[in-house]
Design an enzyme around this catalytic site. Structure first.
Site, short mmCIF file in Angstrom:
data_model
loop_
_atom_site.label_atom_id
_atom_site.label_comp_id
_atom_site.label_asym_id
_atom_site.label_seq_id
_atom_site.Cartn_x
_atom_site.Cartn_y
_atom_site.Cartn_z
N GLY A 1 94.28 16.77 53.81
CA GLY A 1 93.69 17.46 53.02
C GLY A 1 92.67 17.76 52.76
O GLY A 1 92.02 16.50 52.77
N ASP B 1 94.32 11.13 46.93
CA ASP B 1 95.49 10.41 45.37
C ASP B 1 95.24 8.73 45.40
O ASP B 1 96.24 8.17 44.96
CB ASP B 1 96.61 10.76 46.61
CG ASP B 1 97.34 11.65 46.45
OD1 ASP B 1 97.10 12.79 45.45
OD2 ASP B 1 98.35 12.19 46.88
N ARG C 1 101.81 22.63 20.00
CA ARG C 1 102.78 22.36 20.93
C ARG C 1 102.94 21.06 21.81
O ARG C 1 102.04 20.26 21.41
CB ARG C 1 102.06 23.46 22.34
CG ARG C 1 102.07 24.79 21.22
CD ARG C 1 101.43 25.38 21.84
NE ARG C 1 101.90 27.37 22.04
CZ ARG C 1 101.69 27.96 22.82
NH1 ARG C 1 100.23 27.96 23.21
NH2 ARG C 1 101.87 29.49 22.00
N MET D 1 98.13 16.24 41.12
CA MET D 1 98.50 15.79 42.61
C MET D 1 98.64 14.25 42.08
O MET D 1 98.11 13.65 41.68
CB MET D 1 97.27 16.04 43.02
CG MET D 1 97.10 17.66 43.89
SD MET D 1 96.61 17.63 45.21
CE MET D 1 96.95 19.35 45.10
N GLY D 2 99.02 13.40 43.47
CA GLY D 2 99.74 12.34 44.00
C GLY D 2 101.53 12.43 43.87
O GLY D 2 102.17 12.39 43.65
N ARG E 1 104.44 24.31 26.73
CA ARG E 1 103.53 24.98 27.88
C ARG E 1 103.49 24.08 29.33
O ARG E 1 102.81 23.05 28.75
CB ARG E 1 102.11 25.70 27.48
CG ARG E 1 102.64 26.25 26.29
CD ARG E 1 103.31 28.30 26.59
NE ARG E 1 103.18 29.15 26.05
CZ ARG E 1 103.95 29.34 24.84
NH1 ARG E 1 104.90 28.79 25.31
NH2 ARG E 1 103.83 30.87 23.72
N VAL F 1 91.95 22.98 41.85
CA VAL F 1 91.15 22.09 41.50
C VAL F 1 90.64 21.24 41.24
O VAL F 1 89.12 21.08 41.33
CB VAL F 1 91.46 22.46 39.48
CG1 VAL F 1 90.58 22.46 38.66
CG2 VAL F 1 91.37 23.79 39.86
O1 F6P Z 1 97.53 14.07 50.12
C1 F6P Z 1 95.92 15.03 48.95
C2 F6P Z 1 96.55 15.74 48.56
O2 F6P Z 1 95.94 16.68 47.60
C3 F6P Z 1 98.57 15.88 47.46
O3 F6P Z 1 97.74 15.18 46.26
C4 F6P Z 1 98.90 17.18 47.56
O4 F6P Z 1 100.59 16.48 47.24
C5 F6P Z 1 98.35 17.34 49.10
O5 F6P Z 1 97.74 17.22 49.22
C6 F6P Z 1 98.48 19.12 48.60
O6 F6P Z 1 98.50 19.06 50.13
P1 F6P Z 1 98.36 21.08 50.71
O7 F6P Z 1 96.82 21.62 50.42
O8 F6P Z 1 98.57 21.19 51.49
O9 F6P Z 1 98.64 21.76 49.38
#
Ligand code: F6P
Length: 358
Positions: free
Chosen positions: A26, A143, A178, A185-186, A282, A289
């Site tokens: 990624g 990550d 709310r 991510m992670g 929500r 992003v």
């Molecule tokens: O490994 C980095 C990461 O940003 C993760 O946090 C996430 O799960 C993944 O890549 C998302 O990957 P893709 O771009 O394939 O959706």
């Protein structure tokens, strides 16, 4: 009259090399800053020729390389993404992949490869090194889960973006009384969630390392709201999992490279919260992003340091190593060590986060 002739000062001149650089996995803010640093020191100091392998290992598989010069990299320091493209293509899973990589290396007279990537790319890099590829690794991922290095670039940017989002969610949450569930991510680790949760004043943070009990989360939200505070922010890492038997989650799906496609846990958590507590809830999924756009100053500096260290490691013949951050110094470590274990959230940091849970 001229003075006595002096013997020439002994000078060691760097030996110019042909070096291929690639970005795999990624994308991540700071990749261009690494490439720029490699090219800058390679061209200016070592008089190297640097070639970019397009789209990760694909460029070396298909002999699709682009010459990179200092001039080409102008204006890229602050740009997110990667100017040479990235994919998750792994030569070991492509027909004749490994042979094709070695063929390109021979045909292009490449002396060494610098592979910038996360756990998947670095594991593959390590295997190729064992087969004789002269390669140095550079750890990247928002990550921050790569073992041995204290930090990876991209992480600070992701935490900054997530924290800013949480700050914004506080005011709208308070206005409407709310619960806001924010997914960050992670996939295997909760570094982004934990850091952004502490920095953003989260009511609760759910991370993959600590399976959560939705019942207990809902009770604590109810206690908090009964005590007169209405708005709550629950930060959820995309890889967070409920404790066995406490909540149903959808079956996993996979992308074309066999990676689990995550995303969706926040919706499930929000549904349960609303149903069990009655509080209007929500969801905000920050998604990509967090990975796009300009890197923070901290990430630009770390990327530049990693890039310079990587080209030095190549010229020092430190193949099979990865550059890493330790005690604020850049070191090199065996790739074998680096890919052995993921780096999880430290218990000490997690206990700090927990102190602020309601
Ligand atoms: O490994 C980095 C990461 O940003 C993760 O946090 C996430 O799960 C993944 O890549 C998302 O990957 P893709 O771009 O394939 O959706």
């Amino acid at each position: 009259m001229a003075g006595p002739l002096r013997p020439p000062i002994a000078a060691s001149y760097p030996v110019p090399m042909r070096i291929a650089v690639l970005t795999g996995g990624g994308d991540c803010p700071g990749l261009n800053a690494v490439i720029r640093a490699v090219v800058r020191k390679g061209e200016r100091h070592y008089t190297d020729t640097v070639l970019g392998s397009r789209d990760g290992w694909r460029g070396l598989l298909d002999r699709d390389l682009v010459r990179l010069s200092v001039a080409d990299l102008r204006g890229t320091l602050h740009r997110g993404g990667t100017v040479i493209g990235t994919t998750r293509i792994n030569p070991f899973t492509v027909e004749e992949g490994v042979n094709r990589v070695f063929d390109t290396v021979a045909a292009e007279r490449i002396d060494a490869v610098i592979a910038i990537g996360g756990e998947g790319t670095l594991s593959c890099t390590n295997e190729l090194h064992k087969l004789g590829l002269p390669v140095v690794g550079v750890p990247k991922t928002i990550d921050n889960d790569i073992g041995v290095t204290e930090r990876t670039f991209g992480f600070d940017t992701a935490v900054t973006i997530a924290t800013e989002a949480i700050d914004r969610l506080h005011t709208t949450a308070e206005s409407h009384n709310r619960v806001m569930v924010v997914e960050v991510m992670g996939r295997h680790v909760g570094h982004i969630a934990t850091w952004a949760g502490i920095a953003g004043g989260a009511t609760r943070t759910l991370i993959p390392e600590v399976p959560f009990d939705i019942d207990e989360v809902c009770h604590s939200l109810t206690r908090r709201h009964l005590a007169g505070r209405y708005a709550s922010i629950v930060v959820v890492a995309e890889g967070a999992k409920p404790a066995p038997g406490t909540m149903d989650i959808p079956d996993e799906t996979f992308d074309e490279y066999g990676h689990v496609r995550l995303g969706g846990i926040a919706d499930r958590v929000a549904d349960e919260i609303e149903e069990r507590t009655g509080f209007e809830t929500r969801v905000t999924v920050l998604g990509h992003v967090q990975r796009g756009g300009t890197p923070t100053a901290l990430d630009r500096v770390l990327s530049s340091r990693f890039g310079i260290a990587a080209i030095d490691a190549v010229h020092d013949g430190l193949y099979g190593s990865m550059v890493a951050l330790k005690d604020d110094h850049i070191i090199t470590v065996p790739l074998e060590e680096a890919v052995k274990d993921l780096k999880f959230v430290q218990p000490e940091l997690w206990s700090v986060a927990r102190q602020f849970f309601s």
